[in-house]
Design an enzyme around this catalytic site. Structure first.
Site, PDB file in Angstrom:
ATOM      1  N   LEU A  26      35.174  54.134  35.199  1.00 25.90           N
ATOM      2  CA  LEU A  26      35.692  54.988  34.274  1.00 25.90           C
ATOM      3  C   LEU A  26      35.258  54.473  33.611  1.00 25.90           C
ATOM      4  O   LEU A  26      35.712  53.736  32.750  1.00 25.90           O
ATOM      5  CB  LEU A  26      37.451  54.726  34.723  1.00 25.90           C
ATOM      6  CG  LEU A  26      38.448  55.423  35.998  1.00 25.90           C
ATOM      7  CD1 LEU A  26      39.701  55.669  35.611  1.00 25.90           C
ATOM      8  CD2 LEU A  26      38.082  56.883  35.775  1.00 25.90           C
ATOM      9  N   ASP A  27      35.420  55.582  32.387  1.00 29.76           N
ATOM     10  CA  ASP A  27      34.466  55.389  30.717  1.00 29.76           C
ATOM     11  C   ASP A  27      35.812  54.017  30.300  1.00 29.76           C
ATOM     12  O   ASP A  27      37.296  54.530  30.794  1.00 29.76           O
ATOM     13  CB  ASP A  27      35.066  56.904  30.405  1.00 29.76           C
ATOM     14  CG  ASP A  27      33.347  57.748  30.845  1.00 29.76           C
ATOM     15  OD1 ASP A  27      32.700  57.144  31.482  1.00 29.76           O
ATOM     16  OD2 ASP A  27      33.580  59.277  30.064  1.00 29.76           O
ATOM     17  N   MET A  28      35.383  53.657  29.195  1.00 30.54           N
ATOM     18  CA  MET A  28      36.668  52.490  28.428  1.00 30.54           C
ATOM     19  C   MET A  28      37.186  53.732  27.954  1.00 30.54           C
ATOM     20  O   MET A  28      38.491  53.096  27.647  1.00 30.54           O
ATOM     21  CB  MET A  28      35.504  51.754  26.976  1.00 30.54           C
ATOM     22  CG  MET A  28      36.755  51.197  26.328  1.00 30.54           C
ATOM     23  SD  MET A  28      35.384  50.396  25.731  1.00 30.54           S
ATOM     24  CE  MET A  28      35.599  51.877  24.403  1.00 30.54           C
ATOM     25  N   THR A  55      39.047  56.669  29.400  1.00 28.82           N
ATOM     26  CA  THR A  55      40.187  56.804  30.592  1.00 28.82           C
ATOM     27  C   THR A  55      40.596  55.945  30.919  1.00 28.82           C
ATOM     28  O   THR A  55      40.521  55.006  30.744  1.00 28.82           O
ATOM     29  CB  THR A  55      38.864  57.398  31.153  1.00 28.82           C
ATOM     30  OG1 THR A  55      37.708  58.439  30.943  1.00 28.82           O
ATOM     31  CG2 THR A  55      39.502  58.350  32.268  1.00 28.82           C
TER      32      THR A  55
END
Length: 556
Positions: free
Chosen positions: A403-405, A407
């Site tokens: 996951l993106d940081m 998110t």
């Protein structure tokens, strides 16, 4: 152009506003109040000015190519202690590099009496000479003659070889008949005659090949005589173009507060990206250092329609680009006290992982927002490092997907290489079902839909992603509205593919939902957090042999 000062006094009373203690960190910032006021005054000018005409795509029916533009403001203090600001634009504006309201470029290539324009005329003359030679009647005739010679040679060789093949078949038949029907002396005589025919035919084939080799060589030489002249002109043009490029690199010489200069060539080791040095930030700092103005605060904003590839929202502030500006600004800001780089601060500090499911084979964890999935260049603390510390006996890559940081939500972790490979295969085959919930910063009229926008990394501004139909990887997202609120919309996202920043770009891009996720500091506007959450996942448990569904709800 007449000489004048580009120092602009604030129209608004700013006497009660405190100056920042440090200069803006240009690659991630919240604009200082003075920067916001300066940007607002510049935007008022852009809306009312009559000095020039440029199609930003903001007025219906305006003619010309739509080109949105990045503008910048630099709050400065002059030697008299007065606070004002400078204004700049990236690239050129209304087909010119210089306008009265804005600082000049570091170097203006468009000046008619400048060396670039003079050298450009010479290069254009080379282009005309090359084009004239390539279109000369005799050259075209020689090319046609060569093509015709090659065609005739191939035809003749094919026919002769086919005839030789048929003659060989006939000779073989005669030999077999002679062997069965003739006496020994007659047979020997026939063999001798057939052998001579074969030798003669072989000689004729060699003579034919030699003939066509000479004919082709003659025709090729005529073409080569012309081509050598063209190649010579091209080599001369290449050398002059390279010399002009190096001269340009030297002309783009950037200052810093210590009066030190560094050329574009030196900064990028003679291989700068296109348009490097033409962005607003370097122009502003160059003018400030040249005229002994102290930089106080910087901000850049987009004005106009968004480009088709990258996402730019009208009036929004954006950081300086990393590909073109970062190396230049590293020199120009050397020795200056800058705001802290938030990218070097550990956002996961005082945050904990929550286990939503755990057994001896795998885990499903809740990742808080602003928490790295894997270690970064500067920060090691991450889901991976925390999980490795908790399960030191676990083997393999551990993290099955990312996951993106920014998110929050569900991450699946594998405790062995075998389990990891099995789960990875499920993701690659797209049998894993994922659901995200997101709060969008606007109203969505449709109830549901599907977005297909191919994505690739922005090479000039990593880690941002671009929509690119030529080189992008396929990216597909299904979405559905869950709730409409006053100024926001709650949606479910079902990503069919898993590209970097896929949901963020598909939400914000004009060809997607054209509505950024609330708190998206890359493609929208910063807030207390990115309102994107991985809410549910369903996959096949490799060992238990059953489907596993995990839900991690959040209140947005």
């Amino acid at each position: 152009m007449k000489n004048h000062s580009h120092f602009i006094a604030f129209k608004q009373n700013i006497s009660g506003i405190h100056l920042p203690q440090k200069f803006t960190f240009p690659f991630y910032y919240e604009p200082h109040q003075l920067s916001k006021i300066a940007a607002s005054e510049l935007q008022d000018y852009l809306q009312t000015q009559t000095d020039w005409e440029h199609n930003f795509g903001l007025q219906e029916g305006q003619k010309g190519l739509v080109i949105g533009k990045m503008f910048g403001v630099l709050v400065v203090q002059n030697q008299a202690g007065e606070i004002g600001y400078l204004a700049a634009f990236s690239g050129k504006l209304a087909d010119s590099n210089e306008h009265q309201h804005f600082v000049p470029p570091v170097f203006d290539m468009l000046k008619q009496d400048g060396f670039f324009k003079q050298e450009e005329k010479i290069l254009n003359e080379y282009n005309r000479k090359i084009e004239a030679l390539e279109n000369e009647t005799n050259f075209i005739s020689c090319q046609n003659e060569l093509a015709s010679t090659l065609l005739n040679a191939e035809k003749d060789k094919t026919e002769k070889k086919e005839l030789s093949k048929q003659n060989k078949i006939i000779r073989d038949e005669i030999r077999m008949k002679a062997e069965n029907e003739l006496d020994f002396e007659s047979y020997k005589s026939t063999q001798k005659r057939l052998s001579k025919e074969s030798q003669l035919e072989s000689i004729q084939l060699k003579q034919m090949n030699h003939f066509w080799k000479e004919e082709i060589a003659k025709a090729q030489q005529k073409v080569d005589d012309f081509q050598s002249k063209i190649n010579q002109l091209k080599e001369e043009r290449k050398a002059k173009s390279a010399a002009l490029q190096q001269k340009l690199f030297q002309q783009y010489s950037f200052l810093n507060q210590n009066g030190e200069t560094k050329s574009l060539g030196a900064i990028f080791e003679d291989n700068p990206p296109a348009s490097a040095g033409e962005c607003a930030a370097p122009k502003l700092l160059q003018y400030a250092f040249t005229h002994q103005l102290k930089p106080i605060a910087l901000a850049e904003f987009w004005w106009g329609q968004s480009p088709k590839s990258e996402i730019r929202k009208h009036g929004h502030f954006y950081p300086a680009c990393t590909g073109k500006c970062k190396p230049i600004l590293a020199h120009m800001l050397h020795g200056m006290a800058l705001d802290d780089n938030p990218l070097l601060q550990n956002p996961a500090e005082n945050k904990e992982l929550t286990f939503l499911y755990d057994d001896e084979y795998l885990s499903v964890v809740h990742k808080p927002a602003e928490f790295l999935s894997v270690p970064g260049k500067s920060i090691q603390d991450s889901v991976y490092s925390r999980y490795k510390e908790k399960f030191p006996e676990a083997t393999g890559p551990l993290i099955v997907h990312r996951l993106d940081m920014s998110t929050s939500g569900i991450l699946v972790m594998a405790k062995s290489t075998e389990i990891y490979l099995n789960l990875q295969a499920q993701f690659m085959k797209r049998t894993v079902q994922k659901r995200y919930v997101a709060l969008l910063s606007g109203k969505i009229e449709q109830d549901s839909g599907e977005i297909n926008l191919p994505l690739r990394v922005d090479l000039d501004n990593r880690p941002n992603q671009l929509v690119c139909y030529q080189h992008g990887k396929p990216a597909k997202t299904q979405w559905k509205v869950i709730e409409r609120r006053a100024n926001t919309t709650l949606v479910h996202f079902h990503p069919i593919t898993g590209r970097t920043h896929q949901l963020r770009v598909h939400a914000a891009h004009p060809e997607g939902l054209n509505t950024p996720i609330v708190g998206d500091d890359l493609y929208g506007t910063k807030a207390d957090r990115l309102y994107l959450h991985a809410e549910a996942i369903r996959f096949w448990h490799p060992v238990l042999g059953k489907e596993l569904e995990v839900v991690d709800r959040v209140a947005f």
